[in-house]
Design an enzyme around this catalytic site. Structure first.
Site, short mmCIF file in Angstrom:
data_model
loop_
_atom_site.label_atom_id
_atom_site.label_comp_id
_atom_site.label_asym_id
_atom_site.label_seq_id
_atom_site.Cartn_x
_atom_site.Cartn_y
_atom_site.Cartn_z
N ARG A 154 38.76 35.72 49.39
CA ARG A 154 38.33 34.33 49.19
C ARG A 154 38.51 33.50 50.46
O ARG A 154 37.81 32.51 50.66
CB ARG A 154 39.10 33.73 48.00
CG ARG A 154 40.57 33.57 48.22
CD ARG A 154 41.34 33.40 46.91
NE ARG A 154 41.33 34.63 46.11
CZ ARG A 154 41.80 34.73 44.87
NH1 ARG A 154 42.29 33.67 44.26
NH2 ARG A 154 41.76 35.87 44.22
N GLU A 168 42.74 37.96 50.23
CA GLU A 168 42.13 37.66 51.53
C GLU A 168 40.63 37.41 51.44
O GLU A 168 40.06 36.73 52.28
CB GLU A 168 42.42 38.80 52.51
CG GLU A 168 41.48 40.01 52.40
CD GLU A 168 41.53 40.72 51.06
OE1 GLU A 168 42.57 40.66 50.38
OE2 GLU A 168 40.52 41.34 50.69
N LYS A 206 49.68 46.64 49.33
CA LYS A 206 49.34 47.21 48.02
C LYS A 206 50.12 48.50 47.79
O LYS A 206 50.37 49.24 48.76
CB LYS A 206 47.83 47.57 47.98
CG LYS A 206 46.87 46.41 47.93
CD LYS A 206 45.43 46.94 48.00
CE LYS A 206 44.39 45.82 48.02
NZ LYS A 206 44.27 45.11 46.75
MN MN Z 1 40.09 42.56 49.08
MN MN Z 2 43.13 42.01 48.77
#
Ligand code: MN
Ligand code: MN
Length: 458
Positions: A312, A310, A238
């Site tokens: 899910r 991640e 991210k």
């Molecule tokens: Mn997350």
């Molecule tokens: Mn994530």
């Protein structure tokens, strides 16, 4: 924060007059001193306004608290933030609003996260002599627990700390706690939980916690919570802004434990299974890669199109586990998508279910608890966006489907147990503080869900 509401109190307490705008206007018209004071402070009895009225000696004599146009207990969440420390009692209460409800919102509004600060003194307390505050206390305590867990940074709220909290809840209420950790997840067939969490330091190894509570002949409520203790995004890392708040990515697990605790504290006539996969989505040589194909507990294969989707993956295994327990109702809570915020913002929580009766019940309970939700569709034709060229499905939907919160819910639906199931894409955060609702962690939807469960299984 449940210690700020008192069932017994025989000391002095400052009276509070809770007044609608209309009642406030009438009162001020009859009292020139209060009228002048109100004019200075712009007090009109609007919802959440307070006027501190001194006596002749200058000390606080009583408080006027505004209820706005219509009296609702939720307004009292703003009250503690308006008061200096001390003990108060309700002298004039709104009609038709129980003191227990007022006490609950007062307790919710008293929450502060002060773990890392030198204590800044006493809080205002509300004396409610004769009231039965057991339920309000339990609900407020559970919400404070969830908020504390979410506010606590990842260095102090890893998988181990969440496990400890789960074990404490189990011990307090006589639940059974089962924890499977590290490579044990492979042996116990939680391959997706292991794949997402295996890159973390061994001290922060992934784990699956399961609390089981209640008598065997009662219907089972399965509560699943996403517990990503920190989400770097994995190898699809991210950017800084997107990572900044990722200590809160275990909010689903915190909410699931808190909801379970409410049910156990109330002794509702159900069984409860709280299922929390706990992982750190970390980066190391052992991290899952874009393009990897993962096994899942259900047997479906999942292509990892993006390591940042991640949540899910771990929920897939936990929902499969829930199905093995034959629940009468399955609830999952997860800080799952940014798309949910783009759709509805931070305060309104989208929920997904194909069960119209359950949806209507959740909506009614949410309105009654001032715990806002909004139903969103499990729009079937978007499910194709999860088709993979190499596996049964993929975790990063095609861009054409756009609705990221919907496609995430459709992914989970592939793993959800048969029967009533609801998924809530929570935020667990207040980005903008207001009286009684400080910036930081928020407990969302669990008061509504608690009411729904209490009524559904009455
Ligand atoms: Mn997350
Ligand atoms: Mn994530």
């Amino acid at each position: 924060m449940s210690d700020v509401i008192l069932e017994t109190w025989d000391g002095p307490a400052v009276p509070i007059h809770a007044l609608s705008e209309e009642a406030a206007a009438a009162r001020l018209e009859a009292d020139p001193f209060e009228k002048a004071l109100a004019a200075t402070a712009d007090f009109k009895g609007r919802a959440g306004q307070a006027l501190l009225v001194p006596g002749a000696d200058g000390a606080l004599a009583h408080v006027l608290f505004g209820l706005g146009a219509k009296a609702e207990a939720a307004v009292f969440r703003a009250l503690p933030a308006r008061l200096p420390a001390g003990t108060y009692r309700l002298e004039t209460a709104p009609e038709g609003v129980g003191i227990e409800r007022i006490a609950l919102y007062f307790a919710l509004g008293s929450y502060r996260f002060d773990r890392y600060k030198a204590r800044d003194g006493e809080r205002p307390k509300l004396a409610c002599p004769g009231a039965d505050l057991a339920e309000a206390r339990a609900v407020a305590h559970a919400c404070a627990l969830a908020r504390d867990m979410v506010n606590t940074p990842a260095n102090d709220m890893g998988p181990r700390q969440i496990e400890t909290i789960a074990r404490e809840i189990a011990e307090q209420y006589g639940a059974q706690a089962t924890v499977i950790a590290g490579d044990g997840l492979l042996e116990a067939n939680y391959p997706a939980v292991h794949a997402v969490g295996r890159a973390a330091h061994p001290d922060r190894a992934p784990r699956m916690i399961e609390l089981a509570w209640g008598e065997a002949d009662k219907p089972l409520v399965a509560i699943v919570g996403k517990g990503v203790v920190f989400d770097t995004g994995g190898l699809d890392i991210k950017p800084s802004a997107g990572m900044r708040l990722m200590k809160k990515d275990m909010g689903g697990a915190a909410h699931a434990l808190a909801l379970g605790r409410m049910i156990m504290a109330a002794g509702l006539p159900v069984r409860v299974a709280v299922l929390c996969p706990l992982v750190e989505n970390a980066i190391s040589g052992d991290a899952m890669r874009p393009g990897d194909v993962l096994a899942t507990r259900k047997g479906l294969t999942v292509e990892v199109g993006n390591t940042d989707a991640e949540g899910r993956l771990i929920l897939a295994d936990a929902l499969t586990r829930a199905g093995e327990l034959s629940p009468a109702l399955t609830i999952d809570l997860a800080t799952l998508t940014g798309a949910a915020r783009i759709a509805l913002g931070p305060q309104v929580i989208p929920f997904y279910t194909d069960d119209d009766e359950l949806a209507a019940h959740i909506e009614a309970a949410a309105a009654a608890e001032a715990d806002p939700v909004w139903r969103m569709p499990l729009w079937k034709s978007y499910a194709e966006a999860l088709d993979s060229d190499v596996a049964d499905l993929k975790n990063d939907p095609d861009a054409w489907a756009q609705a990221g919160s919907v496609t995430a819910a459709l992914f989970l639906q592939r793993f959800a147990p048969p029967g009533p199931w609801v998924h809530l894409d929570i935020f667990a955060w207040n980005p903008k503080g207001r009286p009684g609702v400080p910036t930081g962690a928020e407990a969302q939807t669990i008061r509504a869900l608690y009411r729904m469960i209490r009524e559904r299984f009455a």
